[in-house]
Scaffold this motif. Structure first.
Motif, PDB file in Angstrom:
ATOM      1  N   PRO A  27     -11.678  39.186  -3.191  1.00 46.42           N
ATOM      2  CA  PRO A  27     -10.875  39.053  -4.413  1.00 46.42           C
ATOM      3  C   PRO A  27     -11.062  37.695  -5.084  1.00 46.42           C
ATOM      4  CG  PRO A  27      -9.497  38.775  -2.484  1.00 46.42           C
ATOM      5  CD  PRO A  27     -10.874  39.117  -1.984  1.00 46.42           C
ATOM      6  N   VAL A  28     -11.099  37.715  -6.392  1.00 46.81           N
ATOM      7  CA  VAL A  28     -11.112  36.494  -7.194  1.00 46.81           C
ATOM      8  C   VAL A  28      -9.934  36.627  -8.153  1.00 46.81           C
ATOM      9  CG1 VAL A  28     -12.408  35.114  -8.865  1.00 46.81           C
ATOM     10  CG2 VAL A  28     -13.633  36.329  -7.056  1.00 46.81           C
ATOM     11  N   HIS A  29      -8.896  35.853  -7.909  1.00 48.31           N
ATOM     12  CA  HIS A  29      -7.718  35.876  -8.786  1.00 48.31           C
ATOM     13  C   HIS A  29      -6.967  34.573  -8.644  1.00 48.31           C
ATOM     14  CE1 HIS A  29      -5.377  36.969  -5.209  1.00 48.31           C
ATOM     15  NE2 HIS A  29      -6.233  37.961  -5.016  1.00 48.31           N
ATOM     16  N   ASN A  30      -5.834  34.437  -9.323  1.00 46.62           N
ATOM     17  CA  ASN A  30      -5.165  33.137  -9.424  1.00 46.62           C
ATOM     18  C   ASN A  30      -4.538  32.652  -8.108  1.00 46.62           C
ATOM     19  OD1 ASN A  30      -3.039  34.976  -9.505  1.00 46.62           O
ATOM     20  ND2 ASN A  30      -1.826  33.693 -10.872  1.00 46.62           N
ATOM     21  N   LEU A  31      -4.412  33.476  -7.094  1.00 44.20           N
ATOM     22  CA  LEU A  31      -3.939  32.978  -5.796  1.00 44.20           C
ATOM     23  C   LEU A  31      -4.973  32.048  -5.152  1.00 44.20           C
ATOM     24  CD1 LEU A  31      -2.340  36.174  -4.217  1.00 44.20           C
ATOM     25  CD2 LEU A  31      -1.159  34.164  -5.119  1.00 44.20           C
ATOM     26  N   TYR A  32      -6.245  32.307  -5.440  1.00 42.89           N
ATOM     27  CA  TYR A  32      -7.329  31.494  -4.871  1.00 42.89           C
ATOM     28  C   TYR A  32      -7.856  30.462  -5.855  1.00 42.89           C
ATOM     29  CZ  TYR A  32      -7.309  35.006  -1.210  1.00 42.89           C
ATOM     30  OH  TYR A  32      -6.928  35.837  -0.198  1.00 42.89           O
ATOM     31  N   PHE A  33      -7.756  30.758  -7.139  1.00 37.31           N
ATOM     32  CA  PHE A  33      -8.283  29.860  -8.167  1.00 37.31           C
ATOM     33  C   PHE A  33      -7.220  29.696  -9.251  1.00 37.31           C
ATOM     34  CE2 PHE A  33     -11.850  32.211  -6.333  1.00 37.31           C
ATOM     35  CZ  PHE A  33     -12.641  31.164  -5.887  1.00 37.31           C
ATOM     36  N   SER A  34      -6.616  28.509  -9.316  1.00 34.37           N
ATOM     37  CA  SER A  34      -5.506  28.311 -10.248  1.00 34.37           C
ATOM     38  C   SER A  34      -5.931  28.410 -11.710  1.00 34.37           C
ATOM     39  CB  SER A  34      -4.829  26.962  -9.992  1.00 34.37           C
ATOM     40  OG  SER A  34      -5.749  25.906 -10.172  1.00 34.37           O
ATOM     41  N   ASN A  35      -7.211  28.214 -11.994  1.00 35.13           N
ATOM     42  CA  ASN A  35      -7.677  28.301 -13.380  1.00 35.13           C
ATOM     43  C   ASN A  35      -8.052  29.728 -13.783  1.00 35.13           C
ATOM     44  OD1 ASN A  35     -10.038  28.504 -11.874  1.00 35.13           O
ATOM     45  ND2 ASN A  35     -11.204  27.102 -13.168  1.00 35.13           N
ATOM     46  N   PHE A  36      -7.713  30.704 -12.955  1.00 35.74           N
ATOM     47  CA  PHE A  36      -8.010  32.105 -13.254  1.00 35.74           C
ATOM     48  C   PHE A  36      -6.788  32.730 -13.915  1.00 35.74           C
ATOM     49  CE2 PHE A  36      -9.366  36.470 -12.280  1.00 35.74           C
ATOM     50  CZ  PHE A  36     -10.722  36.357 -12.535  1.00 35.74           C
ATOM     51  N   PRO A  37      -6.967  33.526 -14.978  1.00 35.79           N
ATOM     52  CA  PRO A  37      -5.812  34.137 -15.666  1.00 35.79           C
ATOM     53  C   PRO A  37      -4.928  34.928 -14.697  1.00 35.79           C
ATOM     54  CG  PRO A  37      -7.844  34.545 -16.877  1.00 35.79           C
ATOM     55  CD  PRO A  37      -8.233  33.914 -15.575  1.00 35.79           C
ATOM     56  N   LYS A  38      -3.608  34.777 -14.824  1.00 34.40           N
ATOM     57  CA  LYS A  38      -2.659  35.363 -13.865  1.00 34.40           C
ATOM     58  C   LYS A  38      -2.756  36.877 -13.726  1.00 34.40           C
ATOM     59  CE  LYS A  38       0.723  31.760 -13.964  1.00 34.40           C
ATOM     60  NZ  LYS A  38       1.256  31.260 -12.804  1.00 34.40           N
TER      61      LYS A  38
ATOM     62  N   PRO B  67     -16.244  29.744   6.772  1.00 39.13           N
ATOM     63  CA  PRO B  67     -14.982  30.360   7.207  1.00 39.13           C
ATOM     64  C   PRO B  67     -13.757  29.462   7.036  1.00 39.13           C
ATOM     65  CG  PRO B  67     -16.688  30.652   8.870  1.00 39.13           C
ATOM     66  CD  PRO B  67     -17.248  29.751   7.812  1.00 39.13           C
ATOM     67  N   ASP B  68     -13.916  28.157   7.224  1.00 37.20           N
ATOM     68  CA  ASP B  68     -12.769  27.249   7.115  1.00 37.20           C
ATOM     69  C   ASP B  68     -12.350  27.012   5.659  1.00 37.20           C
ATOM     70  OD1 ASP B  68     -15.251  25.905   6.856  1.00 37.20           O
ATOM     71  OD2 ASP B  68     -14.293  23.963   7.201  1.00 37.20           O
ATOM     72  N   LEU B  69     -13.180  27.421   4.705  1.00 34.54           N
ATOM     73  CA  LEU B  69     -12.858  27.219   3.296  1.00 34.54           C
ATOM     74  C   LEU B  69     -12.509  28.500   2.558  1.00 34.54           C
ATOM     75  CD1 LEU B  69     -15.721  24.737   2.325  1.00 34.54           C
ATOM     76  CD2 LEU B  69     -13.365  24.199   2.973  1.00 34.54           C
ATOM     77  N   PHE B  70     -12.819  29.647   3.157  1.00 30.55           N
ATOM     78  CA  PHE B  70     -12.719  30.924   2.454  1.00 30.55           C
ATOM     79  C   PHE B  70     -11.337  31.187   1.877  1.00 30.55           C
ATOM     80  CE2 PHE B  70     -11.836  35.539   2.567  1.00 30.55           C
ATOM     81  CZ  PHE B  70     -12.707  35.916   1.554  1.00 30.55           C
ATOM     82  N   SER B  71     -10.285  30.934   2.616  1.00 28.55           N
ATOM     83  CA  SER B  71      -8.924  31.262   2.169  1.00 28.55           C
ATOM     84  C   SER B  71      -8.202  30.121   1.478  1.00 28.55           C
ATOM     85  CB  SER B  71      -8.081  31.721   3.367  1.00 28.55           C
ATOM     86  OG  SER B  71      -8.623  32.889   3.891  1.00 28.55           O
TER      87      SER B  71
ATOM     88  N   THR C 106     -14.575  25.786  -4.234  1.00 32.21           N
ATOM     89  CA  THR C 106     -15.774  26.457  -4.727  1.00 32.21           C
ATOM     90  C   THR C 106     -16.438  27.186  -3.567  1.00 32.21           C
ATOM     91  OG1 THR C 106     -16.092  24.761  -6.409  1.00 32.21           O
ATOM     92  CG2 THR C 106     -18.004  26.116  -5.863  1.00 32.21           C
ATOM     93  N   HIS C 107     -16.653  28.485  -3.752  1.00 34.02           N
ATOM     94  CA  HIS C 107     -17.292  29.303  -2.722  1.00 34.02           C
ATOM     95  C   HIS C 107     -18.803  29.096  -2.772  1.00 34.02           C
ATOM     96  CE1 HIS C 107     -13.813  32.145  -1.683  1.00 34.02           C
ATOM     97  NE2 HIS C 107     -13.318  31.070  -2.286  1.00 34.02           N
ATOM     98  N   GLY C 108     -19.498  29.481  -1.726  1.00 35.61           N
ATOM     99  CA  GLY C 108     -20.932  29.238  -1.627  1.00 35.61           C
ATOM    100  C   GLY C 108     -21.766  30.150  -2.509  1.00 35.61           C
ATOM    101  N   ILE C 109     -21.771  31.445  -2.192  1.00 35.33           N
ATOM    102  CA  ILE C 109     -22.631  32.396  -2.892  1.00 35.33           C
ATOM    103  C   ILE C 109     -21.841  33.657  -3.213  1.00 35.33           C
ATOM    104  CG2 ILE C 109     -24.735  33.793  -2.738  1.00 35.33           C
ATOM    105  CD1 ILE C 109     -25.717  31.833  -0.558  1.00 35.33           C
ATOM    106  N   PHE C 110     -21.932  34.097  -4.459  1.00 38.27           N
ATOM    107  CA  PHE C 110     -21.397  35.392  -4.870  1.00 38.27           C
ATOM    108  C   PHE C 110     -22.585  36.321  -5.110  1.00 38.27           C
ATOM    109  CE2 PHE C 110     -17.123  34.001  -7.035  1.00 38.27           C
ATOM    110  CZ  PHE C 110     -16.590  33.723  -5.782  1.00 38.27           C
ATOM    111  N   VAL C 111     -22.487  37.562  -4.605  1.00 38.54           N
ATOM    112  CA  VAL C 111     -23.548  38.552  -4.773  1.00 38.54           C
ATOM    113  C   VAL C 111     -22.938  39.851  -5.298  1.00 38.54           C
ATOM    114  CG1 VAL C 111     -25.387  39.870  -3.634  1.00 38.54           C
ATOM    115  CG2 VAL C 111     -24.794  37.584  -2.781  1.00 38.54           C
TER     116      VAL C 111
END
Length: 169
Positions: free
Chosen positions: A37-48, A61-65, A70-75
């Motif tokens: 998921p990509v949404h405002n719980l993980y990224f505050s600059n994402f529309p609510k 793994p230590d950064l995912f949640s 910034t995440h590494g790679i999106f596919v």
């Protein structure tokens, strides 16, 4: 990837699963996440009210949640399957797939621009040879790496020919 020959896919999610398995072998357990998921719980600059999902998210793994990391790679993965043009409404379905690829490319480019990931890949498995817009997409979305894979013939030890799905990648 040599073990992924012919008839392994019934749905696009099969390709996502196998590609994620290969990524897990490369990056390790805990790094690869499906339908992330990509949404405002993980990224505050994402529309609510807006919510997206990424087919494969490769992140430590230590950064995912953690929020605002910034995440590494999106596919994102799309499949133009063999013989779909022979089916009823095949031409219309091709147009839908092309529109979906374009949407995913825009989503990936936006996520790169907004710092949600460091790298983005669009993997198109084209068993029909219909992804003719790749050069246009590469110019329009230069920040996104586009991988065009196809089903090619390959000979085994006995000279028998088999389909090998990711030979172009």
């Amino acid at each position: 990837m040599d073990e992924l020959w012919g008839g392994y896919f019934r749905e696009e999610s099969d390709i996502v699963f196998h590609l994620a398995r290969i990524c897990t072998e490369e990056f390790g357990i805990g790094y690869v996440h499906l339908n992330s998921p990509v949404h405002n719980l993980y990224f505050s600059n994402f529309p609510k009210k807006k919510k997206q999902h990424i087919d494969i998210d490769i992140t430590r793994p230590d950064l995912f949640s953690k929020p605002n990391v910034t995440h590494g790679i999106f596919v994102e993965v799309k499949w133009i399957y063999k013989d779909f043009l022979k089916q009823p409404f095949g031409r219309g379905r091709l147009n839908q797939i092309v529109e979906s690829i374009e949407k995913d490319l825009q989503k990936l480019a936006d996520n790169l621009k907004n710092g949600k990931c460091k790298h983005a890949f669009m993997c198109i498995v084209d068993d029909e040879g219909k992804a003719s817009q790749v050069s246009i997409w590469k110019r329009k979305y230069p920040s996104v790496n586009i991988l065009l894979c196809s089903c090619n013939k390959r000979s085994d030890k006995n000279g028998e020919s088999e389909n090998h799905w990711m030979s172009a990648c």
